[in-house]
Write a protein that holds these residues in place. Structure first.
Motif, PDB file in Angstrom:
ATOM      1  N   UNK A 687       0.708  -1.155  -0.062  1.00 14.67           N
ATOM      2  CA  UNK A 687       0.056   0.007  -0.008  1.00 14.67           C
ATOM      3  C   UNK A 687       0.905   1.294  -0.075  1.00 14.67           C
ATOM      4  N   UNK A 688       2.027   1.241   0.793  1.00 16.38           N
ATOM      5  CA  UNK A 688       2.704   2.436   0.831  1.00 16.38           C
ATOM      6  C   UNK A 688       3.550   2.695  -0.566  1.00 16.38           C
ATOM      7  N   UNK A 689       3.861   1.571  -1.274  1.00 13.04           N
ATOM      8  CA  UNK A 689       4.374   1.615  -2.595  1.00 13.04           C
ATOM      9  C   UNK A 689       3.399   2.005  -3.529  1.00 13.04           C
ATOM     10  N   UNK A 690       2.302   1.861  -3.501  1.00 11.85           N
ATOM     11  CA  UNK A 690       1.266   2.386  -4.332  1.00 11.85           C
ATOM     12  C   UNK A 690       0.875   3.691  -4.028  1.00 11.85           C
ATOM     13  N   UNK A 691       0.918   4.247  -2.660  1.00 13.70           N
ATOM     14  CA  UNK A 691       0.709   5.686  -2.388  1.00 13.70           C
ATOM     15  C   UNK A 691      -0.682   5.933  -1.929  1.00 13.70           C
TER      16      UNK A 691
END
Length: 789
Positions: A687-691
């Motif tokens: 999720x953090x990589x997707x933003x």
């Protein structure tokens, strides 16, 4: 269009499965699509996503993942055990057996049922620590749905799986004494009783009753049936140290107990076997075997890979180097390993009342590590796997209806009461807010209200919110370490963090109550959501435990605080997602909060060297929970903390911290941040990589930060997301150009630092323009995620 391509892939997977089954029924030979050693073929020019997954990530330094074979959410996880308390450790070089049950990233021994090992020669040892086989990582391969290892003595072991079966292929040297040992008496948990039966010249049946996960728990039973593809030359059993050739049955209590079968491999060196599981009874295992067995190893491995390819294809990324993509897709893979199917092919399952029930119109799931997963993985599954997420939520409701109370940390058919607080409430309110509980709203609300307002009766194995009475009466859960309690953990032992988690859950339940028209309840829960204020010590400026008399207790130094589960007051101070403006006000306002956040994240050092700060200044040990005033990305309590900057109007710092934390995930056995905890840490990475990140777990609010990929295409279920997908763009994003300059949804300016699920359903494109320095984006009044009222 991207979404049309996804439909074609789903169709292709369905056709592949049908073709494999048809080949089995007609005797047709499978089409060649395997290497000479029988494993799924290597990388092709079309770029299979499964080739980017490394299941060995997290298998060292207490990530506690497993490298073996499973399909998404499958009942079976067939994987090697090397002597580590949770199964496999990459730093070890002996395999004790390939057992059928594993959970990804747990911190205590659990599962490991029926370790099976191929050997040669006479069967003389019955302890897997003595008959274990040496192996080398040079002769080991792991990929989604497939595992292979070369063992000493010239044996090659290969594993694959279906939903309810584990499939093994063993290639022996030419010998008249090729054995397969089926060890019922040893596992990763305490064994209570076992039974093995050799039913005929190809079939072995076992029943294994075990207990224990971190502490004593109620026992549970798993039934197995193993069917070999050829008759045994001879067979026998063992009990304790005694090996009995020709024996057909053996039963034991907690001692060693097992069966062994022998083949002559001088003409045919390969032996295949399929092991089916059931948590109901032996008949259930037999039905699962009939339904999912009967195929060759190669067919099963191909189908497993196709299942994973289909699942991973729901997310397509562009940009980033190969290592970043491998780390990302490996995290996505681990996010889909649990919870696990608990019902047999006929829908039967064992409820928490230990009676047999039948799931109708849903698949029953089990294994809920809710204290962990309610923060990240539950939201990821609601986005990418809503059908399964819906059934998981419905399963939790049936746990309440069958067993009398909602789960906290459920394993198999029992409650373990591990961890504290009230994680089931945000888990279920998230499902409600994501639209997954249609038709179940009031049933869910009644169960949640019972949980929020009461305590399970003394004869119930569930602990629930066991400090609920003083919390409701006095506004906080007291810290009473050592108070007698049911097996598992107690909220009294962690009174301060339990207060914060109860208040969070009350806030989420208030939203659901208001939506459903329960106004008086909503007002009451919203009032209780402010109970976090009752443990704020104005003299220290931090949360602090209080005893039963209302006095603050434990060290005043927030880095040495007591009463916080696996953390300190520094780390828990941000766990007020329902009212960050209120918490910021207690600290002294935005400026004071930002200074404290900067100290917590060592922000000045982070700007100079993000990776070094993440590894050397932040907490950097999987079990280093206490005596710290810095961010701990290795554990759950402060996973949301980097996104607090969205509420203090410095959103660029969220990106700085998140991107520094992402460097801790690598493409190596040590590449996990702490225990993966059934996909919690992996989901944080995804999720953090997707933003987009669930900054208020239990609601439908997604905080925004800079993606690490130029483009991410999400294929979404049209029943929940009418647009069928979402594209997230950040052209040119990099280590230097990581700051959001502006954001748009479907071309329209977006000034807020968050979106709701309803907004995600209406849009098809979320675009960020990035640059090399912070901007004013997201800093205006009203841009931050709102407090819950």
């Amino acid at each position: 269009m991207r979404w049309t391509r996804r439909l074609h892939l789903r169709t292709a997977v369905a056709l592949t499965a049908a073709t494999l089954l048809a080949g089995t029924l007609t005797g047709a030979a499978p089409q060649p699509d395997a290497r000479q050693d029988g494993s799924p073929s290597g990388a092709r020019q079309d770029g299979r996503l499964t080739d980017l997954v490394n299941p060995l990530i997290g298998t060292e330094n207490e990530g506690n993942t497993y490298p073996g074979a499973a399909v998404p959410f499958g009942m079976v996880q067939l994987s090697p055990d090397t002597g580590h308390n949770t199964g496999y450790d990459h730093s070890q070089n002996h395999i004790r057996g390939f057992s059928s049950v594993h959970l990804s990233g747990v911190g205590c021994g659990i599962g490991g049922d029926l370790p099976v090992l191929p050997t040669t020669g006479d069967v003389t040892e019955t302890d897997d620590a003595k008959y274990q086989a040496h192996f080398s990582h040079d002769d080991e391969k792991a990929s989604p749905g497939y595992y292979r290892a070369g063992l000493d003595g010239g044996i090659r072991a290969e594993l694959s799986a279906t939903e309810r079966t584990g499939v093994q292929r063993y290639t022996f040297p030419a010998t008249g004494k090729a054995n397969v040992l089926l060890n019922a008496g040893q596992s990763l948990h305490k064994t209570v009783s076992t039974k093995v039966e050799i039913l005929d010249s190809r079939t072995v049946r076992t029943s294994i009753t075990g207990s224990g996960f971190c502490q004593d728990t109620r026992p549970y039973t798993v039934h197995t049936v193993t069917r070999f593809d050829r008759p045994f030359a001879t067979s026998g059993t063992w009990k304790g140290d005694e090996v009995s050739e020709g024996s057909k049955e053996s039963s034991a209590g907690s001692g060693r107990n097992g069966a062994w079968v022998r083949f002559d491999t001088r003409k045919d060196r390969t032996v295949e076997a399929t092991t089916a599981l059931s948590y109901v009874d032996a008949g259930g295992a037999a039905r699962n075997l009939r339904a999912e067995g009967g195929r060759s190893f190669r067919q099963v491995a191909r189908a497993a890979r196709s299942a994973w390819e289909s699942r991973l294809d729901d997310v397509r990324v562009r940009g980033g180097d190969t290592t970043l993509r491998r780390t990302f897709y490996s995290s996505l893979y681990r996010s889909f390993l649990a919870p696990n199917i608990g019902s047999d092919v006929d829908g039967r399952y064992t409820g928490w009342d230990q009676r047999t029930h039948r799931a109708k119109d849903f698949t029953y799931f089990q294994n809920f590590s809710l204290w962990d997963t309610y923060r990240t993985q539950s939201q990821l599954l609601s986005l990418l796997a809503p059908r399964e997420a819906r059934d998981m939520a419905v399963s939790a409701l049936h746990i309440d209806e069958d067993g009398g109370w909602l789960p906290k940390w459920g394993y198999g058919t029992v409650e373990t009461n591990i961890m504290t607080g009230d994680p089931v409430t945000p888990f279920l309110t998230n499902a409600y807010q994501q639209g997954l509980l249609k038709g179940y709203e009031e049933r869910a609300y009644r169960a949640l209200k019972k949980n929020a307002d009461g305590v399970p009766p003394a004869d119930s194995p569930a602990a629930g919110r066991d400090a609920n009475k003083p919390y409701i009466d006095g506004g906080y859960a007291p810290y009473e370490k050592g108070r007698p309690h049911k097996p598992g953990d107690s909220d009294y032992d962690q009174g301060a963090s339990a207060t914060l988690e109860y208040a969070l859950s009350d806030a989420m339940l208030a939203q659901m109550a208001r939506d459903l028209g329960h106004g008086a309840d909503a007002k009451r829960y919203a009032g209780r959501a402010q109970n976090y204020r009752n443990i704020f010590d104005g003299s220290t400026g931090f949360f602090r435990a209080r005893d039963a008399d209302g006095d603050f207790t434990g060290p005043a130094d927030p880095a040495k605080s007591e009463g916080f589960h696996e953390g300190t007051s520094w780390q828990y101070q941000w766990l007020v997602p329902q009212d960050l403006p209120g918490m910021v006000g207690l600290i002294g306002g935005e400026d004071a909060a930002n200074k404290r956040l900067d100290s917590f994240f060592a922000y000045d050092e982070l700007l100079k060297d993000p990776e070094k700060t993440a590894r050397e200044v932040w907490v950097n040990g999987p079990y280093d929970y206490y005596n710290a005033d810095k961010y701990n990305p290795q554990n759950e309590p402060d996973l949301i903390a980097p996104y607090t900057y969205l509420s203090t109007r410095q959103p660029w710092k969220t990106t700085d911290v998140v991107h520094a934390a992402l460097t801790l995930f690598t493409d190596a056995p040590t590449g996990m941040t702490g225990n993966d905890d059934l996909g919690t840490m992996s989901a944080w990475n995804v999720l953090s990589s997707i933003g987009i990140f669930p900054v208020q777990p239990g609601t439908d609010t997604w905080g925004l930060s800079t993606p690490v990929f130029d483009r991410v295409d999400l294929a979404l279920d049209r029943r929940y997301y009418p647009r069928g997908g979402l594209t997230v763009r950040a052209p040119g994003t990099s280590d230097t150009d990581r700051y959001i300059q502006s954001a748009r949804t479907d071309g329209r300016p977006l000034e807020k630092t968050y979106l709701t699920t309803d907004a995600l359903r209406r849009i098809g494109d979320l675009s960020f323009r990035v640059g090399d320095s912070p901007s004013s984006w997201g800093t205006s009044e009203g841009a931050a995620p709102p407090a819950l009222n």
